[in-house]
Design a protein around this motif. Structure first.
Motif, PDB file in Angstrom:
ATOM      1  N   CYS A  10      38.022  17.331  29.272  1.00 24.52           N
ATOM      2  CA  CYS A  10      36.735  17.750  28.792  1.00 24.52           C
ATOM      3  C   CYS A  10      35.332  17.006  28.487  1.00 24.52           C
ATOM      4  O   CYS A  10      36.130  15.746  28.928  1.00 24.52           O
ATOM      5  N   THR A  12      33.714  15.642  26.366  1.00 27.56           N
ATOM      6  CA  THR A  12      32.554  14.750  25.057  1.00 27.56           C
ATOM      7  C   THR A  12      32.307  13.432  26.095  1.00 27.56           C
ATOM      8  O   THR A  12      33.332  12.694  25.781  1.00 27.56           O
ATOM      9  N   HIS A 165      41.239  19.696  19.394  1.00 26.31           N
ATOM     10  CA  HIS A 165      40.130  18.054  20.114  1.00 26.31           C
ATOM     11  C   HIS A 165      38.920  18.273  19.621  1.00 26.31           C
ATOM     12  O   HIS A 165      38.528  17.082  18.764  1.00 26.31           O
ATOM     13  N   GLU A 166      38.296  19.420  20.238  1.00 28.79           N
ATOM     14  CA  GLU A 166      36.399  19.424  20.120  1.00 28.79           C
ATOM     15  C   GLU A 166      36.300  19.512  18.637  1.00 28.79           C
ATOM     16  O   GLU A 166      35.377  18.544  18.264  1.00 28.79           O
ATOM     17  N   HIS A 169      36.313  15.619  17.246  1.00 22.94           N
ATOM     18  CA  HIS A 169      35.052  15.357  17.533  1.00 22.94           C
ATOM     19  C   HIS A 169      33.868  15.315  16.421  1.00 22.94           C
ATOM     20  O   HIS A 169      33.150  14.176  16.788  1.00 22.94           O
ATOM     21  N   HIS A 175      37.628   9.977  21.808  1.00 22.74           N
ATOM     22  CA  HIS A 175      38.826   9.713  22.579  1.00 22.74           C
ATOM     23  C   HIS A 175      39.794   8.331  22.591  1.00 22.74           C
ATOM     24  O   HIS A 175      39.146   7.525  22.043  1.00 22.74           O
TER      25      HIS A 175
END
Ligand SMILES: [Zn+2]
Length: 450
Positions: A10, A12, A165-166, A169, A175
């Motif tokens: 990821c 991010t 997961h995104e 965010h 994380h």
């Protein structure tokens, strides 16, 4: 073309600011969700095509539906729901010196440029979470911004936990891995920093990432790392499979898990109002995302009308009655229904073509039951009789030719719909007339041989 591989990383970045004051309680109390608050968000998917027009991901329209299902399966327990608002494939421009355009992202900066291009060209829904499914990216498989309605996911990763997961965010989850967060969960310990360091969630263990050499094949931690206070990390299986681990798919691919504290953090971020533009209502979950309802025989065959419902929920379509040729309004609960399910769909159903609304049934969705007003989860009775004749007649031409020497036998609803109506006719020439409630009529000339 380059970088054509699935990457589980990821991109991010960690947040650069501290949490706003007064927003987060840092609670891990699962009773938080007893308030029965439900939020439903619109979510829209954009598929970025390669400039050469070749469709490298022919299953993407199906994959995004599975992605929405995965989101709901993971997030619903926190009262967070996603209403699928469609998928649109858009052609990337070829960029100067970059024939792959926005299909293959070179870095996070190019992702930002892609978002600007998409917004400037109308490829953005202001009232939804927007997921941009690019082709591949150089060194990452997903990227998002915090407190935002926008994320990007590699098209090859739509079925993986990278999508969930995104979106995490977006909902202000960080994380779980951080070199700064210490292991202790005792707020009186001078090393305690779980609410300010790392993911700022207390019921996810401090860790510096799950190196495959420190996890066994059962996704249990087997390392001996220590934190900045020389305290060994206390890492559980749930931490290894947590959706917000940075290396999303490694080493325990396919797992999805959020802790209660993460759920509370998301809900409290939602309460601030960052995502209000994307809010919709529970009633929207009872509406098809595609297809139409059969209404009238004048439209042709009912077989051509198949309203489709998004996967990811447990549905039961139960017998109902209300004389509703189109489904009754979500707020109208006056119809009769029982518990006989004509069609039952699991949230894990992968044949999306069968998730439809049979005639003479109402929709039950297993949302978090006590949380819906009155607990009534059975809504929208669809009870259409326009597709069956209500009455009719059988005319016998007594001379075996079409003249006026006829005998007319009227038929009621049972008679005209009787499966052996034609079989039981004696040899001869007949006209069978069917009359529908919506005014349509149908005539067939039948010659019954000896
Ligand atoms: Zn991430």
């Amino acid at each position: 073309m380059n970088a054509q591989q699935n990457n589980a990383e990821c991109a991010t970045p960690e947040p650069t600011s501290t949490d706003p004051s007064g927003v987060y309680s840092y609670s891990t109390d699962e009773n938080f969700f007893d308030d029965c608050e439900i939020v439903v968000f619109n979510i829209k998917f954009w598929g970025i095509n390669h400039p050469n027009g070749i469709d490298y991901f022919p299953n993407r329209a199906n994959d995004v539906l599975q992605g929405v299902a995965n989101l709901n399966i993971l997030y619903n327990k926190f009262g967070i729901y996603f209403k699928y608002r469609g998928y649109e494939a858009i052609d990337s421009p070829a960029l100067p010196g970059d024939p792959d355009g926005y299909f293959v992202l070179q870095n996070a900066g190019q992702y930002g440029a892609m978002l600007n291009w998409a917004a400037a060209n109308g490829y953005k829904d202001e009232n939804a979470f927007n997921v941009y499914a690019f082709g591949w990216a150089n060194g990452f498989g997903g990227i998002a911004s915090y407190k935002s309605l926008i994320c990007g996911v590699s098209s090859a990763s739509l079925l993986t936990p990278i999508l969930t997961h995104e979106i995490g965010h977006n909902l202000d989850l960080i994380h779980t891995n951080s070199a700064a967060e210490n292991a202790t969960r005792d707020p009186n310990n001078t090393c305690f920093n779980a609410i300010t360091a790392g993911d700022r969630v207390v019921d996810t263990a401090a860790n510096i990432g799950f190196n495959p050499t420190n996890t066994d094949s059962n996704c249990e931690y087997s390392g001996a790392e220590i934190d900045n206070c020389n305290t060994p990390y206390n890492i559980l299986h749930e931490d290894i499979i947590n959706t917000m681990g940075k290396r999303v798919n490694i080493p325990c691919g396919g797992n999805h898990y959020f802790s209660t504290g993460q759920g509370i953090r998301m809900r409290q971020a939602i309460d601030v109002g960052y995502y209000n533009a994307a809010l919709t209502d529970v009633a929207s979950l009872y509406e098809p995302y595609a297809g139409e309802y059969f209404y009238s025989s004048t439209q042709g065959s009912p077989a051509n009308y198949v309203p489709l419902f998004q996967p990811g929920f447990d549905y039961k379509f139960v017998e109902c009655s209300c004389d509703c040729p189109l489904p009754s309004d979500y707020n109208d609960t006056s119809f009769y229904y029982n518990t006989n399910a004509v069609l039952t769909i699991s949230k894990y159903e992968t044949d999306f073509s069968i998730i439809t609304h049979p005639n003479h049934t109402a929709i039950f969705i297993d949302l978090i039951s006590p949380c819906i007003a009155n607990g009534q989860l059975t809504r929208r009775c669809y009870d259409n009789y326009n597709n069956k004749p209500a009455w009719g007649s059988v005319t016998r031409f007594n001379d075996g030719v079409l003249n006026s020497n006829i005998t007319i036998t009227p038929k009621d609803s049972l008679g005209i719909n009787h499966p052996t109506l034609i079989n039981e006719l004696n040899p001869g020439l007949y006209k069978v007339e069917k009359n529908y409630l919506d005014g349509a009529t149908d005539q067939d000339i039948i010659f019954k041989e000896n």
